[in-house]
Write a protein that holds these residues in place. Structure first.
Motif, PDB file in Angstrom:
ATOM      1  N   PHE A 126       0.697  -1.168   0.053  1.00 33.73           N
ATOM      2  CA  PHE A 126      -0.162  -0.076   0.061  1.00 33.73           C
ATOM      3  C   PHE A 126       0.913   1.299   0.116  1.00 33.73           C
ATOM      4  O   PHE A 126       2.104   1.230   0.558  1.00 33.73           O
ATOM      5  CB  PHE A 126      -0.908  -0.217   1.166  1.00 33.73           C
ATOM      6  CG  PHE A 126      -2.056  -1.112   1.313  1.00 33.73           C
ATOM      7  CD1 PHE A 126      -2.998  -1.323   0.574  1.00 33.73           C
ATOM      8  CD2 PHE A 126      -1.885  -2.009   2.363  1.00 33.73           C
ATOM      9  CE1 PHE A 126      -3.962  -2.186   0.469  1.00 33.73           C
ATOM     10  CE2 PHE A 126      -2.531  -3.166   2.248  1.00 33.73           C
ATOM     11  CZ  PHE A 126      -3.691  -3.194   1.478  1.00 33.73           C
ATOM     12  N   THR A 127       0.510   2.194  -0.761  1.00 29.52           N
ATOM     13  CA  THR A 127       1.227   3.649  -0.678  1.00 29.52           C
ATOM     14  C   THR A 127       0.525   4.669  -0.023  1.00 29.52           C
ATOM     15  O   THR A 127      -0.607   4.958   0.090  1.00 29.52           O
ATOM     16  CB  THR A 127       1.272   4.026  -2.247  1.00 29.52           C
ATOM     17  OG1 THR A 127       1.733   2.934  -3.182  1.00 29.52           O
ATOM     18  CG2 THR A 127       2.444   4.962  -2.336  1.00 29.52           C
ATOM     19  N   VAL A 128       1.201   4.898   1.182  1.00 34.55           N
ATOM     20  CA  VAL A 128       0.789   5.877   1.952  1.00 34.55           C
ATOM     21  C   VAL A 128       1.404   7.325   2.118  1.00 34.55           C
ATOM     22  O   VAL A 128       2.866   7.474   1.502  1.00 34.55           O
ATOM     23  CB  VAL A 128       0.681   5.367   3.480  1.00 34.55           C
ATOM     24  CG1 VAL A 128      -0.134   4.031   3.406  1.00 34.55           C
ATOM     25  CG2 VAL A 128       1.940   5.256   3.952  1.00 34.55           C
ATOM     26  N   GLN A 129       0.829   8.403   2.722  1.00 32.22           N
ATOM     27  CA  GLN A 129       1.660   9.629   2.817  1.00 32.22           C
ATOM     28  C   GLN A 129       1.754   9.986   4.200  1.00 32.22           C
ATOM     29  O   GLN A 129       0.758  10.066   4.789  1.00 32.22           O
ATOM     30  CB  GLN A 129       1.049  10.626   2.034  1.00 32.22           C
ATOM     31  CG  GLN A 129       1.530  11.823   1.907  1.00 32.22           C
ATOM     32  CD  GLN A 129       0.841  13.126   1.041  1.00 32.22           C
ATOM     33  OE1 GLN A 129      -0.272  13.604   1.304  1.00 32.22           O
ATOM     34  NE2 GLN A 129       1.644  13.338  -0.102  1.00 32.22           N
ATOM     35  N   THR A 194     -16.967   5.255  -7.144  1.00 28.92           N
ATOM     36  CA  THR A 194     -16.838   6.518  -6.531  1.00 28.92           C
ATOM     37  C   THR A 194     -15.502   7.109  -7.190  1.00 28.92           C
ATOM     38  O   THR A 194     -15.193   8.270  -6.788  1.00 28.92           O
ATOM     39  CB  THR A 194     -16.289   6.375  -5.073  1.00 28.92           C
ATOM     40  OG1 THR A 194     -14.877   5.390  -4.957  1.00 28.92           O
ATOM     41  CG2 THR A 194     -17.409   5.418  -4.117  1.00 28.92           C
ATOM     42  N   GLY A 195     -15.028   6.639  -8.241  1.00 23.42           N
ATOM     43  CA  GLY A 195     -14.085   7.352  -8.625  1.00 23.42           C
ATOM     44  C   GLY A 195     -12.375   6.917  -7.918  1.00 23.42           C
ATOM     45  O   GLY A 195     -11.344   7.625  -8.271  1.00 23.42           O
ATOM     46  N   ILE A 196     -12.611   6.104  -6.934  1.00 29.51           N
ATOM     47  CA  ILE A 196     -11.366   5.838  -6.089  1.00 29.51           C
ATOM     48  C   ILE A 196     -10.732   4.547  -6.401  1.00 29.51           C
ATOM     49  O   ILE A 196     -11.591   3.694  -6.398  1.00 29.51           O
ATOM     50  CB  ILE A 196     -11.889   5.811  -4.533  1.00 29.51           C
ATOM     51  CG1 ILE A 196     -12.526   7.303  -4.303  1.00 29.51           C
ATOM     52  CG2 ILE A 196     -10.767   5.765  -3.858  1.00 29.51           C
ATOM     53  CD1 ILE A 196     -13.077   7.343  -2.755  1.00 29.51           C
ATOM     54  N   GLN A 197      -9.548   4.634  -6.569  1.00 29.73           N
ATOM     55  CA  GLN A 197      -8.734   3.325  -6.863  1.00 29.73           C
ATOM     56  C   GLN A 197      -7.732   3.150  -5.976  1.00 29.73           C
ATOM     57  O   GLN A 197      -6.695   4.072  -6.048  1.00 29.73           O
ATOM     58  CB  GLN A 197      -8.428   3.142  -8.327  1.00 29.73           C
ATOM     59  CG  GLN A 197      -7.909   1.751  -8.882  1.00 29.73           C
ATOM     60  CD  GLN A 197      -7.881   1.625 -10.390  1.00 29.73           C
ATOM     61  OE1 GLN A 197      -7.459   2.791 -10.889  1.00 29.73           O
ATOM     62  NE2 GLN A 197      -7.519   0.535 -10.682  1.00 29.73           N
ATOM     63  N   LEU A 198      -7.444   2.162  -5.215  1.00 29.99           N
ATOM     64  CA  LEU A 198      -6.166   2.026  -4.309  1.00 29.99           C
ATOM     65  C   LEU A 198      -4.813   1.884  -5.178  1.00 29.99           C
ATOM     66  O   LEU A 198      -4.840   1.381  -6.321  1.00 29.99           O
ATOM     67  CB  LEU A 198      -6.372   0.976  -3.556  1.00 29.99           C
ATOM     68  CG  LEU A 198      -7.339   0.899  -2.505  1.00 29.99           C
ATOM     69  CD1 LEU A 198      -7.301  -0.435  -1.606  1.00 29.99           C
ATOM     70  CD2 LEU A 198      -7.064   1.914  -1.353  1.00 29.99           C
ATOM     71  N   LEU A 199      -3.752   2.734  -4.834  1.00 26.69           N
ATOM     72  CA  LEU A 199      -2.636   2.647  -5.269  1.00 26.69           C
ATOM     73  C   LEU A 199      -1.529   1.598  -4.500  1.00 26.69           C
ATOM     74  O   LEU A 199      -1.444   1.696  -3.577  1.00 26.69           O
ATOM     75  CB  LEU A 199      -2.073   4.023  -5.168  1.00 26.69           C
ATOM     76  CG  LEU A 199      -0.462   4.189  -5.854  1.00 26.69           C
ATOM     77  CD1 LEU A 199      -0.268   3.613  -7.300  1.00 26.69           C
ATOM     78  CD2 LEU A 199       0.139   5.459  -5.505  1.00 26.69           C
ATOM     79  N   ILE A 200      -1.462   0.623  -5.300  1.00 26.14           N
ATOM     80  CA  ILE A 200      -0.614  -0.419  -4.948  1.00 26.14           C
ATOM     81  C   ILE A 200       0.690  -0.497  -5.646  1.00 26.14           C
ATOM     82  O   ILE A 200       0.886  -0.544  -6.979  1.00 26.14           O
ATOM     83  CB  ILE A 200      -1.404  -1.883  -5.148  1.00 26.14           C
ATOM     84  CG1 ILE A 200      -2.694  -1.912  -4.526  1.00 26.14           C
ATOM     85  CG2 ILE A 200      -0.287  -2.997  -4.438  1.00 26.14           C
ATOM     86  CD1 ILE A 200      -2.853  -1.766  -3.099  1.00 26.14           C
ATOM     87  N   SER A 201       1.787  -0.371  -5.010  1.00 24.66           N
ATOM     88  CA  SER A 201       3.076  -0.101  -5.619  1.00 24.66           C
ATOM     89  C   SER A 201       4.058  -1.326  -5.562  1.00 24.66           C
ATOM     90  O   SER A 201       3.768  -2.085  -4.562  1.00 24.66           O
ATOM     91  CB  SER A 201       3.910   0.966  -4.982  1.00 24.66           C
ATOM     92  OG  SER A 201       3.215   2.300  -5.227  1.00 24.66           O
ATOM     93  N   THR A 223      13.277   1.799  -7.438  1.00 26.29           N
ATOM     94  CA  THR A 223      12.023   2.623  -7.649  1.00 26.29           C
ATOM     95  C   THR A 223      10.784   2.000  -7.359  1.00 26.29           C
ATOM     96  O   THR A 223      10.864   0.722  -7.433  1.00 26.29           O
ATOM     97  CB  THR A 223      12.107   3.069  -9.283  1.00 26.29           C
ATOM     98  OG1 THR A 223      12.188   1.933  -9.937  1.00 26.29           O
ATOM     99  CG2 THR A 223      12.997   3.949  -9.372  1.00 26.29           C
ATOM    100  N   ALA A 224       9.608   2.702  -7.245  1.00 20.55           N
ATOM    101  CA  ALA A 224       8.214   2.003  -6.903  1.00 20.55           C
ATOM    102  C   ALA A 224       7.487   2.251  -8.231  1.00 20.55           C
ATOM    103  O   ALA A 224       7.594   3.395  -8.445  1.00 20.55           O
ATOM    104  CB  ALA A 224       7.781   2.391  -5.818  1.00 20.55           C
ATOM    105  N   VAL A 225       6.633   1.058  -8.783  1.00 14.82           N
ATOM    106  CA  VAL A 225       5.839   1.499  -9.739  1.00 14.82           C
ATOM    107  C   VAL A 225       4.446   0.854  -9.607  1.00 14.82           C
ATOM    108  O   VAL A 225       4.371  -0.170  -8.965  1.00 14.82           O
ATOM    109  CB  VAL A 225       6.314   0.794 -11.152  1.00 14.82           C
ATOM    110  CG1 VAL A 225       7.661   1.544 -11.600  1.00 14.82           C
ATOM    111  CG2 VAL A 225       6.637  -0.644 -10.945  1.00 14.82           C
TER     112      VAL A 225
END
Length: 286
Positions: A126-129, A194-201, A223-225
């Motif tokens: 999972f990609t988080v901030q 909802t237009g929301i899609q989880l970013l999996i790196s 790098t992460a893609v």
């Protein structure tokens, strides 16, 4: 004599660090998404020993000596943990098995090509901030929603979507009302996107990740893609990924570290008694 004392002392320190690493693993057995650590021990560089000036003989080599040992670094096993169904729609788990050129990876996630090249199995995160706006990666999927609709981890970091922005749920909508599709989109019970899609790196070399605590990793090398291959990586709602700590092996390693520590301790005590006898008894006789 002092060389032996220094070797035993370095063994004490190294085994203590090994013991601390194992106990930290055991303490996190119930932590969702936790990845096991292992302490890598190595000896000091070899030194060439020689004799000089003995009975008029020329200098000659008598062999090598490695001396002390130290805990060089702490390595993380990023392999997949087992999944447990919680039926809590706030829980998400990554199920990852990314193949590389038909290589077979061992228990540490490593494979060796025919030419001797070492390859590590890529892993998904999972990609988080975080609060400082920095990108981090985690496998801890116990999410929650803030009062203003932000989707966050259990420690308050924002979950990112494929637009590289923090995910914000529609007003008045909770995760209980949303379902994650196979392509990692959140849709309502009525099927509305909802237009929301989880970013999996995808991290091609997981050894480039450095643990920061709270289940987060910082990518310092490589790098992460974004992952688009739905067959290699699946995200399940209502599941959590268990820690990948091997309880039985950790117990064995913990006992081995304790026994090695005790052995080094006895050597230090032996040298201490010998030095005491040298300084007191032999010195008094002279």
């Amino acid at each position: 004599m002092l060389r032996g004392l220094y070797s035993a002392a370095s063994g004490l320190i190294s085994q203590q660090r090994r013991h601390d690493t194992i106990t930290n693993n055991i303490a996190n057995i119930e932590t969702a998404g936790y990845k096991q650590n292992t302490a890598a021990l190595r000896s000091f560089n070899e030194m060439l020993l020689s004799i000089t000036g003995v009975n008029g003989q020329e200098r000659r080599s008598i062999g090598t000596w490695t001396g002390n040992v130290f805990a060089e670094e702490s390595l993380t096993y990023h392999l997949q943990g087992d999944l447990t169904e919680t039926n809590n729609r706030n829980d998400f788990a990554i199920l990852s098995n990314i193949a590389v050129d038909d290589l077979v990876f061992d228990q540490s996630g490593k494979a060796v090509r025919a030419n001797g090249e070492v390859v590590f199995q890529p892993q998904a995160y999972f990609t988080v901030q975080n609060a400082q706006g920095e990108i981090r990666y985690t496998r801890g999927g116990q999410f929650s929603v803030t009062s203003d609709g932000y989707l966050t981890t259990s420690t308050g970091d924002h979950i990112l979507g494929t637009n590289n922005e923090p995910i914000v749920l529609p007003a008045g909508v909770s995760l209980d009302e949303l379902t994650l599709t196979s392509d990692r989109r959140l849709v309502t019970s009525a099927g509305t996107d909802t237009g929301i899609q989880l970013l999996i790196s995808r991290i091609d070399n997981p050894n480039g990740l450095v643990r920061e605590g709270d289940g987060n990793f910082k990518l310092v090398e490589g790098t992460a893609v974004p992952i688009t291959d739905l067959d290699a990586v699946e995200v399940r709602q209502g599941y959590i990924e268990n820690s990948n700590v091997d309880v039985l092996q950790s117990s064995v390693d913990l006992m081995a570290a304790l026994r090695a520590y005790e052995a080094n301790q006895k050597i230090v005590q032996y040298y201490d008694a010998t030095l005491q006898k040298t300084a007191n008894d032999i010195g008094r006789i002279g």
